[in-house]
Design an enzyme around this catalytic site. Structure first.
Site, PDB file in Angstrom:
ATOM      1  N   ARG A 147      24.376 -11.664-131.177  1.00 56.89           N
ATOM      2  CA  ARG A 147      25.361 -12.688-131.556  1.00 56.89           C
ATOM      3  C   ARG A 147      26.386 -12.820-130.449  1.00 56.89           C
ATOM      4  NH1 ARG A 147      28.139 -12.198-137.306  1.00 56.89           N
ATOM      5  NH2 ARG A 147      29.203 -10.484-136.276  1.00 56.89           N
ATOM      6  N   THR A 189      31.244 -17.394-130.327  1.00 54.26           N
ATOM      7  CA  THR A 189      30.712 -18.510-131.126  1.00 54.26           C
ATOM      8  C   THR A 189      29.940 -18.035-132.357  1.00 54.26           C
ATOM      9  OG1 THR A 189      28.608 -18.531-129.960  1.00 54.26           O
ATOM     10  CG2 THR A 189      30.394 -19.858-129.009  1.00 54.26           C
ATOM     11  N   ASP A 223      29.159  -2.445-137.936  1.00 53.86           N
ATOM     12  CA  ASP A 223      28.114  -2.990-137.057  1.00 53.86           C
ATOM     13  C   ASP A 223      26.861  -2.115-137.195  1.00 53.86           C
ATOM     14  OD1 ASP A 223      28.014  -4.705-134.092  1.00 53.86           O
ATOM     15  OD2 ASP A 223      26.484  -3.212-134.558  1.00 53.86           O
ATOM     16  N   ASP A 270      25.392  -0.533-133.929  1.00 54.29           N
ATOM     17  CA  ASP A 270      26.237   0.544-133.404  1.00 54.29           C
ATOM     18  C   ASP A 270      26.136   1.797-134.275  1.00 54.29           C
ATOM     19  OD1 ASP A 270      27.098  -0.888-131.234  1.00 54.29           O
ATOM     20  OD2 ASP A 270      28.955  -1.571-132.183  1.00 54.29           O
TER      21      ASP A 270
END
Ligand code: PRP
Ligand code: URA
Length: 212
Positions: free
Chosen positions: A107, A111, A203, A206
């Site tokens: 990603r 944006t 995340d 991660d």
């Protein structure tokens, strides 16, 4: 909560318990990875529940019988990198003969659009059931882009396996791909301003690989 059309929330107590452990910020990377692998087995059980069967005659040690086997061409599992790999290994434990594809996407942090960097899927994908794997359906930009590419490669029977979804992502994905059912362990409350699922688990890539 009313479940929207085309989405199955797996409310099995083992799934919910393991997901709660994954959400805790103090859960270590090694434990997080094991939990995701365990949940993937349970999600795989659910998402493969409509695979076609065909009867064949076999010999048991005592007599002949007609018994069901999986029919047709082998299933395809497609991992959206990186975090999709956290679901892949457990699913392969249950369906070891599955073919495997990979779609590399990240990603853009500004944006939130998906940027593709890799695409490789098995041959004859149009004749095979396809399960797309990504633990997180946030804006759904990644999953929508991945499924568009997979359809363009010829896939016709696709389903989407994830762990956590945001209502915004579910709605966007169902609009873009109304023919692709979703199986998830939970639909959370909302997205934050950076496109993260709340309350979520952070995340996924991660946490899975210890990169932050
Ligand atoms: C995460 C996650 C999904 C995506 C979901 O990947 O694994 O692929 O974000 O967000 P979306 O629904 O808003 O598209 P990320 O972009 O962080 O890449 P990574 O797996 O390589 O860390
Ligand atoms: N990707 C993640 O890994 N987590 C989120 O909450 C949203 C996107």
């Amino acid at each position: 909560m009313t479940t929207p059309e085309g989405i199955t929330v797996v409310r099995h107590p083992l799934v919910q318990h393991k997901l709660s452990l994954m959400r805790r910020k103090e859960t270590a990377t090694s434990k997080f990875r094991v939990l995701l692998r365990e949940i993937s087995l349970l999600l795989c059980y659910e998402i493969t529940s409509d695979l076609a069967l065909e009867d064949r005659v076999i010999e048991t040690p005592l007599e002949s019988m007609t018994t069901p086997f999986l029919a047709g061409k082998k299933l395809v599992l497609i991992s959206i990198l990186r975090a999709g790999n956290g679901l892949l290994e457990g699913m392969l434990d249950l369906v070891p003969s599955a073919r495997v594809g990979h779609v590399g996407l990240y990603r853009d942090p500004e944006t939130l659009e998906a940027v593709e960097y890799y695409f490789k899927v098995p041959d004859e994908i149009g004749d095979r059931p396809v399960i797309v794997l990504d633990p997180m359906l946030a804006t759904a930009n990644s999953a929508i882009a991945a499924v568009e590419r997979i359809k363009a490669a010829g896939a016709r029977k696709i389903s989407m396996a994830c762990l956590l979804a945001a209502p915004e992502g579910v709605s966007a994905f169902r609009t873009a791909h109304p023919d692709v059912p979703i199986v998830t362990a939970a639909i959370d409350d909302r997205l934050n301003d950076h496109g993260y699922i709340l309350p979520g688990l952070g995340d996924a890539g991660d946490r899975l690989y210890g990169t932050r």
